[in-house]
Design a protein around this motif. Structure first.
Motif, PDB file in Angstrom:
ATOM      1  N   VAL A  21       0.830  -1.192   0.000  1.00  0.00           N
ATOM      2  CA  VAL A  21       0.000   0.000   0.000  1.00  0.00           C
ATOM      3  C   VAL A  21       0.869   1.247   0.000  1.00  0.00           C
ATOM      4  N   GLY A  22       0.575   2.133  -0.924  1.00  0.00           N
ATOM      5  CA  GLY A  22       1.270   3.406  -0.982  1.00  0.00           C
ATOM      6  C   GLY A  22       2.649   3.332  -1.580  1.00  0.00           C
ATOM      7  N   ALA A  23       3.090   2.156  -2.071  1.00  0.00           N
ATOM      8  CA  ALA A  23       4.448   2.043  -2.585  1.00  0.00           C
ATOM      9  C   ALA A  23       4.592   2.781  -3.906  1.00  0.00           C
ATOM     10  N   ALA A  24       5.756   3.404  -4.099  1.00  0.00           N
ATOM     11  CA  ALA A  24       6.059   3.999  -5.396  1.00  0.00           C
ATOM     12  C   ALA A  24       6.301   2.881  -6.394  1.00  0.00           C
ATOM     13  N   THR A  25       6.095   3.135  -7.639  1.00  0.00           N
ATOM     14  CA  THR A  25       6.247   2.132  -8.680  1.00  0.00           C
ATOM     15  C   THR A  25       7.092   2.690  -9.805  1.00  0.00           C
ATOM     16  N   ASP A  26       7.396   1.819 -10.763  1.00  0.00           N
ATOM     17  CA  ASP A  26       8.117   2.260 -11.954  1.00  0.00           C
ATOM     18  C   ASP A  26       7.148   2.564 -13.089  1.00  0.00           C
ATOM     19  N   ILE A  27       5.916   2.808 -12.766  1.00  0.00           N
ATOM     20  CA  ILE A  27       4.913   3.124 -13.780  1.00  0.00           C
ATOM     21  C   ILE A  27       5.219   4.482 -14.409  1.00  0.00           C
ATOM     22  N   LYS A  28       5.101   4.526 -15.725  1.00  0.00           N
ATOM     23  CA  LYS A  28       5.303   5.776 -16.463  1.00  0.00           C
ATOM     24  C   LYS A  28       3.968   6.276 -16.996  1.00  0.00           C
ATOM     25  N   ILE A  29       3.940   7.564 -17.287  1.00  0.00           N
ATOM     26  CA  ILE A  29       2.738   8.179 -17.840  1.00  0.00           C
ATOM     27  C   ILE A  29       3.063   8.721 -19.227  1.00  0.00           C
ATOM     28  N   ASP A  30       2.212   8.389 -20.172  1.00  0.00           N
ATOM     29  CA  ASP A  30       2.373   8.823 -21.548  1.00  0.00           C
ATOM     30  C   ASP A  30       1.084   9.544 -21.952  1.00  0.00           C
ATOM     31  N   MET A  31       1.207  10.800 -22.381  1.00  0.00           N
ATOM     32  CA  MET A  31       0.025  11.553 -22.778  1.00  0.00           C
ATOM     33  C   MET A  31       0.112  11.929 -24.256  1.00  0.00           C
ATOM     34  N   ASP A  32      -0.878  11.511 -25.008  1.00  0.00           N
ATOM     35  CA  ASP A  32      -0.924  11.788 -26.448  1.00  0.00           C
ATOM     36  C   ASP A  32       0.367  11.355 -27.139  1.00  0.00           C
ATOM     37  N   HIS A 345      11.344  15.095 -28.937  1.00  0.00           N
ATOM     38  CA  HIS A 345      12.007  15.915 -27.920  1.00  0.00           C
ATOM     39  C   HIS A 345      12.515  17.229 -28.515  1.00  0.00           C
ATOM     40  N   LYS A 346      12.863  17.224 -29.808  1.00  0.00           N
ATOM     41  CA  LYS A 346      13.290  18.467 -30.444  1.00  0.00           C
ATOM     42  C   LYS A 346      12.100  19.398 -30.663  1.00  0.00           C
ATOM     43  N   VAL A 347      10.970  18.840 -31.026  1.00  0.00           N
ATOM     44  CA  VAL A 347       9.760  19.647 -31.182  1.00  0.00           C
ATOM     45  C   VAL A 347       9.338  20.220 -29.828  1.00  0.00           C
ATOM     46  N   ASP A 348       9.387  19.395 -28.799  1.00  0.00           N
ATOM     47  CA  ASP A 348       9.087  19.847 -27.442  1.00  0.00           C
ATOM     48  C   ASP A 348      10.023  20.993 -27.050  1.00  0.00           C
ATOM     49  N   GLU A 349      11.301  20.828 -27.339  1.00  0.00           N
ATOM     50  CA  GLU A 349      12.283  21.868 -27.028  1.00  0.00           C
ATOM     51  C   GLU A 349      12.001  23.155 -27.781  1.00  0.00           C
ATOM     52  N   ALA A 350      11.628  23.043 -29.056  1.00  0.00           N
ATOM     53  CA  ALA A 350      11.312  24.230 -29.856  1.00  0.00           C
ATOM     54  C   ALA A 350      10.148  25.006 -29.263  1.00  0.00           C
ATOM     55  N   ILE A 351       9.127  24.275 -28.825  1.00  0.00           N
ATOM     56  CA  ILE A 351       7.954  24.935 -28.241  1.00  0.00           C
ATOM     57  C   ILE A 351       8.326  25.630 -26.936  1.00  0.00           C
ATOM     58  N   THR A 352       9.039  24.934 -26.057  1.00  0.00           N
ATOM     59  CA  THR A 352       9.367  25.526 -24.752  1.00  0.00           C
ATOM     60  C   THR A 352      10.291  26.728 -24.909  1.00  0.00           C
ATOM     61  N   MET A 353      11.191  26.696 -25.887  1.00  0.00           N
ATOM     62  CA  MET A 353      12.053  27.848 -26.145  1.00  0.00           C
ATOM     63  C   MET A 353      11.239  29.035 -26.653  1.00  0.00           C
ATOM     64  N   ALA A 354      10.317  28.775 -27.573  1.00  0.00           N
ATOM     65  CA  ALA A 354       9.489  29.858 -28.111  1.00  0.00           C
ATOM     66  C   ALA A 354       8.611  30.468 -27.028  1.00  0.00           C
ATOM     67  N   LEU A 355       8.107  29.624 -26.114  1.00  0.00           N
ATOM     68  CA  LEU A 355       7.220  30.106 -25.059  1.00  0.00           C
ATOM     69  C   LEU A 355       7.921  31.038 -24.065  1.00  0.00           C
ATOM     70  N   LEU A 383       1.268  17.618 -28.534  1.00  0.00           N
ATOM     71  CA  LEU A 383       2.147  18.614 -27.925  1.00  0.00           C
ATOM     72  C   LEU A 383       1.549  20.010 -28.038  1.00  0.00           C
ATOM     73  N   ALA A 384       0.934  20.314 -29.174  1.00  0.00           N
ATOM     74  CA  ALA A 384       0.264  21.616 -29.320  1.00  0.00           C
ATOM     75  C   ALA A 384      -0.867  21.752 -28.313  1.00  0.00           C
ATOM     76  N   LYS A 385      -1.597  20.660 -28.073  1.00  0.00           N
ATOM     77  CA  LYS A 385      -2.656  20.679 -27.075  1.00  0.00           C
ATOM     78  C   LYS A 385      -2.087  20.824 -25.666  1.00  0.00           C
ATOM     79  N   ARG A 386      -1.008  20.098 -25.389  1.00  0.00           N
ATOM     80  CA  ARG A 386      -0.431  20.107 -24.052  1.00  0.00           C
ATOM     81  C   ARG A 386       0.026  21.504 -23.644  1.00  0.00           C
TER      82      ARG A 386
END
Length: 414
Positions: A21-32, A345-355, A383-386
């Motif tokens: 109960v309450g243990a951390a896991t190695d579960i990952k989250i992937d969105m879109d 990751h490059k597209v993500d980087e481009a967005i965060t830099m522009a923001l 990524l555009a939605k996120r």
């Protein structure tokens, strides 16, 4: 009452994973289709997977308030308001009580949420990948601006047929419910500022161009004239450094723009080799041109958008902060990084830099369909939605496959 503007979402693990109960896991989250980082891992509580609400919330555009006195979380978007209470198995959706399998918990000073409930409340789809131990969240369709570049192709890559679903000059509804703006790649400039309807790079205005404008108007699609130049032979530098040429270009563009809702300026290749003060001069000269053109177009009730190399590209001649102030919106050309399937990751980087310099409401993510497939396109739109960007831009009509159209339709609310 202490309130924090956070955001929340939820997931449903489709299989039970034995764990303390309450243990951390190695579960990952992937969105879109793209990883979602968090400062705390999901946990197993009462044989159910719970996830930290902060990181998911920030990617879901759901506003969340924490009410300290009642230990309640109020999460809402334009259609739904949800109330949860820590350690309570009863939640509320728009005032209606709903029973939860497991109550929200606080673990390591972070609130964890049973996401099956929230996925239902906020219309998300959730799958569990047992091999990679990943919770996969698909967010609902979102209303956004969708710009499509319209350029000359051939019989197999016709922009007209790809958009209207029939051969020129007949029309049908086709995919017009997805596209909000046409960026018509018909113009260029020479170094003297003369507006060209046929350029050495292949951009030209076709015979019967008036029919394209009429068809776009019929389906309530805005039309922009695209002015495309490359800096081969330092052609753009020569134009920008000559006040007479700049004046000529502005006058001719504004006159021609009266046929359209606005102008998209696509001047590519600036700042490849310049450094230091020389680079600043390039950036300053382009920004000055954009400001003058924007001022004159706005007097006419016309918009000015920019198609710009991404801030993490090799072309550094674009001052995003200044250009974001002068233009109505910027299309980030977040592609041509090298690999086919542009690196997420490059597209993500481009967005965060522009923001860092331009608000999300003035940024549109450019996507090059020849470098993508349907699955990767889904991730790019995600990524555009996120990041809550103004929308996406598709290069180009004529190259959008049927499965790509299906992906766009599933992500974009007309």
């Amino acid at each position: 009452m202490k309130r924090f503007c956070l955001i929340l979402l939820m997931v449903w693990a489709l299989c039970v994973i034995p764990s303390p109960v309450g243990a951390a896991t190695d579960i990952k989250i992937d969105m879109d289709g793209y990883k979602l980082s968090s400062d705390i891992a999901p946990a197993i509580i009462a044989d159910r997977t719970l996830v930290p609400f902060r990181s998911i919330a920030e990617a879901m555009q759901v506003q969340v308030e924490w009410v300290n006195e009642t230990r309640q979380i109020e999460a809402s978007n334009s259609n739904t308001k949800v109330i949860l209470t820590i350690d309570s198995n009863t939640a509320y959706i728009n005032g209606t009580p709903v029973s939860l399998d497991v109550a929200p918990q606080i673990v390591n000073n972070r609130t964890l949420i049973p996401l099956r409930f929230f996925s239902q409340a906020f219309a998300c789809k959730v799958d569990w990948d047992g091999v990679s131990r990943t919770v996969k969240i698909k967010t609902p369709a979102k209303s956004m601006q969708v710009v499509a570049y319209y350029a000359l192709g051939d019989e197999k890559t016709s922009s007209w047929t790809n958009l209207f679903g029939t051969t020129y000059p007949t029309t049908s509804i086709g995919h017009t419910t997805i596209i909000s703006d046409l960026a018509l790649g018909w113009y260029s400039l020479d170094e003297n500022g003369q507006l060209l309807t046929k350029s050495r790079t292949g951009w030209q205005r076709p015979t019967g161009w008036e029919n394209v404008l009429a068809a776009a108007s019929k389906y309530n699609i805005k039309s922009e004239m695209v002015i495309h130049m490359t800096n081969e032979g330092r052609l753009i530098n020569s134009l920008l450094n000559n006040p007479s040429s700049v004046n000529t270009a502005v006058k001719q563009i504004v006159t021609e723009a009266r046929k359209y809702a606005g102008v998209n300026l696509d001047m590519e290749g600036l700042g490849l080799s310049e450094k230091g003060s020389d680079l600043v001069k390039v950036q300053t000269s382009f920004s000055a041109f954009v400001k003058v053109l924007a001022d004159e177009l706005h007097k006419e009730g016309k918009s000015l958008s920019l198609s710009l190399h991404a801030p993490n590209s090799s072309y550094k001649g674009y001052d995003y902060a200044a250009l974001g102030k002068y233009s109505d919106y910027i299309i980030i050309m977040a592609y041509d990084y090298g690999p086919k399937i542009e690196p997420d990751h490059k597209v993500d980087e481009a967005i965060t830099m522009a923001l860092k310099n331009v608000p999300a409401g003035k940024l549109i993510l450019g996507i090059s369909t020849p470098k993508e497939n349907a699955e990767s396109l889904d991730t790019k739109v995600g990524l555009a939605k996120r990041y809550n960007l103004k929308g996406i831009a598709i290069w180009r009509l004529g190259l959008v496959t049927n499965d790509m159209w299906d992906i766009l339709a599933s992500n974009i609310r007309p």
